[in-house]
Design a protein around this motif. Sequence first.
Motif, mmCIF file in Angstrom:
data_model
loop_
_atom_site.group_PDB
_atom_site.id
_atom_site.type_symbol
_atom_site.label_atom_id
_atom_site.label_comp_id
_atom_site.label_asym_id
_atom_site.label_seq_id
_atom_site.Cartn_x
_atom_site.Cartn_y
_atom_site.Cartn_z
ATOM 1 N N ARG A 1 -5.341 -2.621 -9.766
ATOM 2 C CA ARG A 1 -4.303 -2.386 -8.766
ATOM 3 C C ARG A 1 -3.554 -3.659 -8.383
ATOM 4 N NH1 ARG A 1 -4.735 2.769 -5.805
ATOM 5 N NH2 ARG A 1 -6.234 4.021 -6.976
ATOM 6 N N TYR B 1 -9.024 -2.590 -1.640
ATOM 7 C CA TYR B 1 -9.254 -1.873 -2.897
ATOM 8 C C TYR B 1 -10.660 -2.094 -3.436
ATOM 9 C CZ TYR B 1 -4.421 -0.414 -3.023
ATOM 10 O OH TYR B 1 -3.216 0.177 -2.733
ATOM 11 N N HIS C 1 0.779 3.979 -3.138
ATOM 12 C CA HIS C 1 0.274 5.320 -2.849
ATOM 13 C C HIS C 1 1.394 6.349 -2.634
ATOM 14 C CE1 HIS C 1 -3.946 4.064 -2.521
ATOM 15 N NE2 HIS C 1 -3.429 2.929 -2.088
ATOM 16 N N GLU D 1 -11.298 -1.476 -10.530
ATOM 17 C CA GLU D 1 -10.108 -0.789 -10.027
ATOM 18 C C GLU D 1 -9.279 -1.711 -9.133
ATOM 19 O OE1 GLU D 1 -7.372 2.303 -9.790
ATOM 20 O OE2 GLU D 1 -9.076 2.058 -11.147
ATOM 21 N N SER D 2 -9.934 -2.560 -8.345
ATOM 22 C CA SER D 2 -9.172 -3.484 -7.496
ATOM 23 C C SER D 2 -8.371 -4.458 -8.356
ATOM 24 C CB SER D 2 -10.085 -4.225 -6.517
ATOM 25 O OG SER D 2 -10.936 -5.127 -7.176
ATOM 26 N N ILE E 1 0.846 -1.197 0.000
ATOM 27 C CA ILE E 1 0.000 0.000 0.000
ATOM 28 C C ILE E 1 0.881 1.247 0.000
ATOM 29 C CG2 ILE E 1 -1.627 1.347 1.395
ATOM 30 C CD1 ILE E 1 -2.917 -1.383 2.167
ATOM 31 N N ARG F 1 -12.970 0.167 -1.420
ATOM 32 C CA ARG F 1 -12.774 1.588 -1.681
ATOM 33 C C ARG F 1 -13.078 1.987 -3.127
ATOM 34 N NH1 ARG F 1 -7.398 5.124 -0.327
ATOM 35 N NH2 ARG F 1 -8.307 7.112 -0.852
#
Length: 129
Positions: A63, A51, A15, A59-60, A11, A54
């Motif tokens: 990622r 993910y 990020h 998107e998960s 993470i 959120r």
Amino acid sequence: MNYLFDTHALITLFHNEPGHEIVQSIFEEIENGKADGFISTVTLTELKYLYFKRFGEDESEKRLHPILTSNLTIIPVTISIALSAGSIKKAGISLADAIIASTAREIQAVVVTGDTHFSEMGIEMKKYM
């Protein structure tokens, strides 16, 4: 050197949080064949959950793609890892982190993490914060 990535480390990398340069450097060592890298299936579960919750399914998946296509070896939770995790888990430490710690012990890896509690379970760490 064997490195096992904790969820927090990935993470931090994704990020660009403080310490991401160190995690990136280790990840590049692995991608260049200078070190061996691993990830527990439990870490994949945690990342998918975080993910998905959120950002949603698409998107998960996006990622997680860089991890799934990297040189990281995915380590499943075996009976040996599960039983060892039950023995080393301490109060205040999540079951997921106990499994990750047990996985590190099983494959003789250093855990790349920002969480100090791995040392409470006798696990060698590479901290980035």
